[in-house]
Design a protein around this motif. Structure first.
Motif, PDB file in Angstrom:
ATOM      1  N   LEU A   1     -13.724  26.003  30.242  1.00 15.37           N
ATOM      2  CA  LEU A   1     -12.886  25.850  31.442  1.00 15.37           C
ATOM      3  C   LEU A   1     -13.374  26.763  32.564  1.00 15.37           C
ATOM      4  CD1 LEU A   1      -9.382  25.700  29.719  1.00 15.37           C
ATOM      5  CD2 LEU A   1     -10.945  23.841  30.271  1.00 15.37           C
TER       6      LEU A   1
ATOM      7  N   HIS B   1      -7.927  18.540  29.905  1.00 10.17           N
ATOM      8  CA  HIS B   1      -7.216  19.606  30.603  1.00 10.17           C
ATOM      9  C   HIS B   1      -6.667  19.146  31.935  1.00 10.17           C
ATOM     10  CE1 HIS B   1      -9.020  22.176  27.596  1.00 10.17           C
ATOM     11  NE2 HIS B   1     -10.114  21.487  27.821  1.00 10.17           N
TER      12      HIS B   1
ATOM     13  N   GLN C   1      -4.617  21.419  34.871  1.00  8.94           N
ATOM     14  CA  GLN C   1      -3.898  22.639  35.225  1.00  8.94           C
ATOM     15  C   GLN C   1      -4.251  23.126  36.623  1.00  8.94           C
ATOM     16  OE1 GLN C   1      -5.268  25.968  32.597  1.00  8.94           O
ATOM     17  NE2 GLN C   1      -6.446  24.375  31.614  1.00  8.94           N
TER      18      GLN C   1
ATOM     19  N   SER D   1       0.588  23.435  34.276  1.00  6.13           N
ATOM     20  CA  SER D   1      -0.338  22.651  33.450  1.00  6.13           C
ATOM     21  C   SER D   1       0.428  21.463  32.870  1.00  6.13           C
ATOM     22  CB  SER D   1      -0.945  23.511  32.347  1.00  6.13           C
ATOM     23  OG  SER D   1       0.051  23.882  31.438  1.00  6.13           O
TER      24      SER D   1
ATOM     25  N   ALA E   1      -3.479  15.055  29.431  1.00  5.65           N
ATOM     26  CA  ALA E   1      -4.268  15.447  30.597  1.00  5.65           C
ATOM     27  C   ALA E   1      -4.480  14.205  31.467  1.00  5.65           C
ATOM     28  CB  ALA E   1      -5.612  16.015  30.145  1.00  5.65           C
TER      29      ALA E   1
ATOM     30  N   ARG F   1      -9.258  26.387  20.571  1.00  2.11           N
ATOM     31  CA  ARG F   1      -8.262  26.566  21.636  1.00  2.11           C
ATOM     32  C   ARG F   1      -8.513  27.900  22.302  1.00  2.11           C
ATOM     33  NH1 ARG F   1      -4.753  25.209  17.383  1.00  2.11           N
ATOM     34  NH2 ARG F   1      -4.962  22.979  17.152  1.00  2.11           N
TER      35      ARG F   1
ATOM     36  N   PRO G   1      -7.179  29.254  26.029  1.00  2.06           N
ATOM     37  CA  PRO G   1      -6.667  29.110  27.394  1.00  2.06           C
ATOM     38  C   PRO G   1      -7.312  30.105  28.348  1.00  2.06           C
ATOM     39  CG  PRO G   1      -4.979  30.013  25.927  1.00  2.06           C
ATOM     40  CD  PRO G   1      -6.166  29.687  25.064  1.00  2.06           C
TER      41      PRO G   1
ATOM     42  N   ASN H   1       1.999  23.481  26.524  1.00  2.00           N
ATOM     43  CA  ASN H   1       0.989  22.522  26.083  1.00  2.00           C
ATOM     44  C   ASN H   1       1.014  22.289  24.588  1.00  2.00           C
ATOM     45  OD1 ASN H   1      -0.561  22.380  28.716  1.00  2.00           O
ATOM     46  ND2 ASN H   1      -0.224  24.543  28.320  1.00  2.00           N
TER      47      ASN H   1
ATOM     48  N   LYS I   1      -4.129  22.285  25.849  1.00  2.79           N
ATOM     49  CA  LYS I   1      -4.626  21.985  27.184  1.00  2.79           C
ATOM     50  C   LYS I   1      -4.398  23.151  28.132  1.00  2.79           C
ATOM     51  CE  LYS I   1      -3.723  17.389  25.954  1.00  2.79           C
ATOM     52  NZ  LYS I   1      -2.480  16.851  25.476  1.00  2.79           N
TER      53      LYS I   1
END
Ligand code: KG4
Ligand code: ZN
Length: 377
Positions: free
Chosen positions: A134, A160, A162, A177, A182, A354, A356, A368, A376
């Motif tokens: 990300l 994703h 957000q 988010s 998504a 995962r 974030p 999420n 996400k």
């Protein structure tokens, strides 16, 4: 995950030099390698960017099959990296570091790219930077334009969705988010119910060009809510119901246009709110907006967001089309920005399915659930 600071801990040794990095991306269904040079003054040159798509391997299943993806990454990472080095006209001796996606994503694929990156780093005594995918998307627009921090980011991809205030390298504050799907996932799933091939987003955009969006009424999610969260599952269900009743080509195009307009409108409404919040929290600062991720390739979405920028006095930036969807140049640049600050990782860095960007927000406000690529957030 641990990371280390170079030398004196401030990174001053590296900050003033050019940095050339190999980037590796294997978190979903693209095997990608790129070589990027970040000049000491911050200018960026993409020396090569090779993306090997697995679309043909997954198309018969209508979506990404994790096992097939992991195997395909194993088979092609070597050749694609060699191609990226050849296209850049460099040898491993010319590199200053290796950046590999370490998550979030499909863990089998992430492990392939990360392990390959570690092997190169070990063999050539190079620093390894374990990059958050990300963060790669977050810096992707900086590959082609000078966009100083901070900026407001809408990150919209297949896994994703957000809104983030990006304050600097690795410093993101989440403003909102998705609470379910998504935006790219919505495009893909609705495209599938319209009988379009995978990946659905680009196919749906093409079909929508001949459609009339006003022919279908679709639900507006989270109307009246004061936060910047998104929801696409209601739209997905409503569109799938409408799609079942369709018998002619024109109605298919009309529904595609209505879906695209509904997604663009929701992204635009939440972005409008985020812009107002961002302005309050960044008084007297230049107002910059960036949209990144696969859905940033969509013309209608971009047009709606440009209007947001005009209305709220923000500048608008999006990565060039080739760098909206997954690529390794953005991973190399994210790695280079870290390395320029003297930050790199140990060779025991782990794959994180995962991961974030704003861990504090994800823990305190876990809106999420589990998605195709993990949380996400
Ligand atoms: O960033 P990306 O390559 O992968 C993730 O990190 O998820 O984004 C892929 C997503 C897919 O859902 C794809 O359908 C969507 O981006 N996408 C589009 C378009 N091009 C790609 N969605 C709408 N319109 C497009 N032109
Ligand atoms: Zn992505």
């Amino acid at each position: 995950m641990t990371f280390r600071l170079l030398q004196d801990g401030t990174g001053s040794r590296n900050r003033m030099t050019d940095l050339t990095l190999l980037g590796l991306e294997t978190s979903c269904d693209e095997t990608a390698a790129a070589v990027v040079r970040r000049r000491a003054d911050g200018r960026v040159e993409i020396l090569s960017s090779i993306v090997g798509s697995q679309i043909a391997a997954h198309a018969p299943y209508g979506g990404v099959v994790p096992e097939i993806a992991a195997r395909a990454h194993v088979e092609s990472i070597d050749g694609i990296t060699a191609e990226a080095m050849r296209a850049a006209g460099l040898t491993y001796a010319d590199l200053d570091g290796v950046a590999a996606t370490a998550g979030p994503g499909l863990v089998g694929g992430v492990m392939v790219g990360l392990a390959f990156g570690k092997a190169v780093a070990l063999a050539r005594s190079l620093p390894l930077i374990a990059v958050n995918h990300l963060e790669g998307h977050a810096v992707s627009a900086r590959l082609a334009a000078d966009i100083p921090y901070p900026f407001l980011l809408l990150l919209v991809s297949g896994g994703h969705c957000q809104l983030l205030a990006v304050e600097g390298v690795g410093a993101c504050k989440r403003l909102g988010s998705t609470i379910d799907d998504a935006a790219g996932e919505a495009f893909d799933k609705i495209a599938k119910s319209l009988g379009l091939p995978y990946p659905g987003g680009p196919a749906l955009e093409k079909l929508a060009t001949t459609g009339d969006a006003s022919k279908f009424e679709l639900p507006r999610a989270l109307l009246g809510r004061e936060d910047c969260d998104f929801s696409f599952s209601g739209l997905k269900t409503a569109a799938a119901r409408q799609a079942e009743k369709i018998t002619d080509e024109q109605s298919r195009a009309d529904l595609a246009a209505a879906v695209q307009a509904a997604i663009a409108r929701q992204l635009s409404e939440r972005t409008d709110r985020a812009m107002k919040l961002y302005r309050e929290s960044h008084p007297d600062q230049p107002l910059r907006f960036v949209v990144a991720g696969g859905v940033a390739a969509n013309g209608a979405v971009k047009a709606a967001l440009r209007r947001n920028c005009d209305d709220n006095g923000f500048s608008f930036d999006a990565p060039p089309l080739a760098y909206c969807t997954d690529n390794a140049a953005m991973i190399a640049l994210a790695g280079a920005e870290r390395l320029a600050l003297g930050i790199f990782d140990d060779l025991d860095a782990v794959a994180r399915p995962r991961w974030p960007l704003d861990e504090a927000a994800a823990l305190s406000h876990p809106s999420n659930s589990f998605g195709r690529k993990g949380a996400k957030a």
